[in-house]
Scaffold this motif. Structure first.
Motif, mmCIF file in Angstrom:
data_model
loop_
_atom_site.group_PDB
_atom_site.id
_atom_site.type_symbol
_atom_site.label_atom_id
_atom_site.label_comp_id
_atom_site.label_asym_id
_atom_site.label_seq_id
_atom_site.Cartn_x
_atom_site.Cartn_y
_atom_site.Cartn_z
ATOM 1 N N LEU A 130 0.831 -1.203 0.000
ATOM 2 C CA LEU A 130 0.000 0.000 0.000
ATOM 3 C C LEU A 130 0.866 1.254 0.000
ATOM 4 N N ALA A 131 1.957 1.222 0.780
ATOM 5 C CA ALA A 131 2.871 2.363 0.827
ATOM 6 C C ALA A 131 3.564 2.550 -0.515
ATOM 7 N N LEU A 132 3.913 1.429 -1.172
ATOM 8 C CA LEU A 132 4.555 1.506 -2.479
ATOM 9 C C LEU A 132 3.592 2.053 -3.532
ATOM 10 N N ARG A 133 2.325 1.647 -3.400
ATOM 11 C CA ARG A 133 1.320 2.160 -4.345
ATOM 12 C C ARG A 133 1.209 3.674 -4.241
ATOM 13 N N ASP A 134 1.101 4.184 -3.010
ATOM 14 C CA ASP A 134 0.977 5.623 -2.815
ATOM 15 C C ASP A 134 2.263 6.345 -3.206
ATOM 16 N N ARG A 135 3.402 5.681 -2.956
ATOM 17 C CA ARG A 135 4.677 6.269 -3.349
ATOM 18 C C ARG A 135 4.777 6.325 -4.866
ATOM 19 N N GLY A 136 4.174 5.321 -5.516
ATOM 20 C CA GLY A 136 4.182 5.276 -6.971
ATOM 21 C C GLY A 136 3.315 6.344 -7.594
ATOM 22 N N ARG A 137 2.446 6.941 -6.775
ATOM 23 C CA ARG A 137 1.646 8.043 -7.286
ATOM 24 C C ARG A 137 2.420 9.346 -7.210
ATOM 25 N N VAL A 138 3.671 9.202 -7.067
ATOM 26 C CA VAL A 138 4.639 10.266 -7.210
ATOM 27 C C VAL A 138 4.827 11.125 -5.971
ATOM 28 N N VAL A 139 6.098 11.372 -5.701
ATOM 29 C CA VAL A 139 6.463 12.197 -4.561
ATOM 30 C C VAL A 139 6.053 13.635 -4.794
ATOM 31 N N GLY A 140 6.092 14.083 -6.053
ATOM 32 C CA GLY A 140 5.695 15.443 -6.398
ATOM 33 C C GLY A 140 6.870 16.394 -6.395
ATOM 34 N N SER A 141 6.600 17.650 -6.741
ATOM 35 C CA SER A 141 7.648 18.657 -6.794
ATOM 36 C C SER A 141 7.128 19.944 -6.194
ATOM 37 N N GLY A 142 8.016 20.752 -5.693
ATOM 38 C CA GLY A 142 7.607 22.011 -5.093
ATOM 39 C C GLY A 142 6.760 21.772 -3.861
ATOM 40 N N ASP A 143 5.672 22.538 -3.747
ATOM 41 C CA ASP A 143 4.803 22.440 -2.581
ATOM 42 C C ASP A 143 3.643 21.484 -2.793
ATOM 43 N N ILE A 144 3.534 20.869 -3.960
ATOM 44 C CA ILE A 144 2.420 19.978 -4.251
ATOM 45 C C ILE A 144 2.920 18.541 -4.331
ATOM 46 N N THR A 145 2.379 17.688 -3.491
ATOM 47 C CA THR A 145 2.722 16.271 -3.501
ATOM 48 C C THR A 145 1.434 15.461 -3.490
ATOM 49 N N SER A 146 1.562 14.155 -3.565
ATOM 50 C CA SER A 146 0.379 13.303 -3.546
ATOM 51 C C SER A 146 -0.349 13.371 -2.211
ATOM 52 N N ASP A 147 0.313 13.868 -1.167
ATOM 53 C CA ASP A 147 -0.319 14.015 0.149
ATOM 54 C C ASP A 147 -0.915 15.399 0.372
ATOM 55 N N THR A 148 -0.735 16.304 -0.591
ATOM 56 C CA THR A 148 -1.303 17.644 -0.455
ATOM 57 C C THR A 148 -2.822 17.571 -0.545
ATOM 58 N N ARG A 149 -3.481 18.338 0.272
ATOM 59 C CA ARG A 149 -4.940 18.321 0.270
ATOM 60 C C ARG A 149 -5.490 19.155 -0.896
ATOM 61 N N VAL A 150 -6.672 18.761 -1.343
ATOM 62 C CA VAL A 150 -7.310 19.424 -2.483
ATOM 63 C C VAL A 150 -7.485 20.913 -2.209
#
Length: 386
Positions: A55-75
């Protein structure tokens, strides 16, 4: 020959190890910066540890992101960044986007008066949770509670937000592109005034004291003589009128912008900026009003720009009092197009008259636009006094 490197975004063999409290699952993962890192997760059982790691690999695969926007950033945060970056939109478009954000996506605005259900919000979801299914259900629910028009506008806003996230590699794709279509009610067949009805309407409003006090008879006559929109008629200034040549230039439209009040902004498209020939009866009507330098031809009762929204309400009342409760300002524009069509003029000429962009590249490239004569003036003579 050395072992080939892991492809970016993939992981190697998962190994599990017993611990004092259960199991630990570990593997090597090649991140999107090209570096290989060890990733591990714990669980009470061997299968639980492996599931947590995957599950962690899946979320990591959704990309770490760049700048201030990452896959964990809220909408909520991405929505504000997207809106702050809008530069080429008209004030009315920006106001519509802001309203959708505040009422239905980030929830910062007040609850709409008379709302049947609380707004549907996505603000606290993380980007990695913004799946196609989530977005699809959101838009369907929004259409059910607030109508198809609101859902369609929300879809455009969400597409912009998700597009920004995808450009920052916080989403591997824009989920809005794959959601189902927002179904709308089939459009009614266009309805326009006949020549006799148009003449009757223009005559009837002159006997309506309320309409006369709001300067609507001439305003309605001008719209029927040109096919312009309410905002364009309200923005018409005397320096754009040439009574000797019998022409007017449509340059701008009046809109109300929050915090600024009524402003006249340039027309949205090149097709909207146009010069039109007036039928003779409209020239005489304008000549009878006199000129006022560069001021508006149809000013508000107390001076200044006429509010299109208030004018729309005034027109609705005037049409009802005249016995034409089915007529709207758009019916006046449809009437102009219909009169032109009955006179044998082309749809291209009608598009030029009404300020619609023509999608035909051949016509756009090889035929001149914004010409002063579309042939409408001759056809619209029929609407003048008998």
């Amino acid at each position: 020959m050395g072992r080939p490197a892991l492809p970016i975004g993939t992981f190697g063999k998962i190994k599990t190890y017993p611990t004092q409290t259960g199991y630990r699952a570990r593997c090597l993962y090649r991140d999107y910066d090209g570096k290989v890192r060890s990733v591990e997760k714990a669980g009470r059982t061997k299968a639980g540890a492996e599931a947590a790691l995957k599950l962690a690999l899946r979320d990591r695969g959704r990309v770490v992101g760049s700048g201030d926007i990452t896959s964990d950033t809220r909408v909520r945060a991405v929505a504000e960044l997207w809106f702050a970056g809008l530069r080429d939109k008209s004030p009315t478009t920006l106001e519509s986007y802001r309203r959708i954000l505040d009422r239905h996506i980030v929830g910062a605005g007040p609850k709409p008066a008379g709302a049947k259900a609380p707004p549907v919000l996505l603000a606290d979801l993380r980007l990695r949770e913004l799946t196609i299914g989530i977005v699809d259900r959101f838009l369907l629910k929004l259409a059910e509670q607030h109508g198809a028009a609101t859902a369609k506008l929300a879809r455009s806003v969400l597409s912009g937000i998700c597009g920004l996230a995808a450009r920052h590699d916080a989403l591997d794709r824009n989920p809005v592109r794959d959601v189902s279509r927002v179904e709308t009610t089939p459009r009614r067949a266009p309805r326009a005034l006949t020549t006799a009805q148009a003449r009757q309407l223009m005559a009837m409003v002159t006997y309506d004291d309320g309409a006369v006090s709001r300067d609507l008879p001439d305003f309605i006559a001008f719209m029927l003589a040109t096919g312009v929109r309410i905002g364009e008629a309200a923005a018409m200034t005397w320096d754009a009128v040439d009574l000797d040549a019998g022409t007017v230039e449509v340059r701008s439209t009046v809109v109300r912008v929050k915090g600024q009040g009524l402003i006249a902004k340039s027309t949205k498209t090149d097709a909207g900026a146009r010069a039109l020939v007036l039928p003779s009866w409209c020239v005489e009507m304008l000549r009878g009003r006199g000129t006022d330098g560069a001021g508006p031809v149809f000013s508000a009762v107390r001076g200044g720009w006429r509010d299109p929204s208030n004018t729309q309400s005034d027109l609705r009342a005037a049409f009802t009092n005249a016995g034409f409760d089915w007529v709207t300002s758009h019916v006046l524009r449809k009437t102009v197009a219909t009169v032109m069509d009955h006179a044998g003029l082309s749809s291209r000429a009608a598009a030029d008259q009404l300020g619609h962009a023509n999608p035909s590249m051949t016509a756009d490239v090889y035929m001149g636009r914004k010409v002063a004569s579309t042939g409408a003036a001759i056809a619209l003579e029929a609407l003048g006094p008998a």
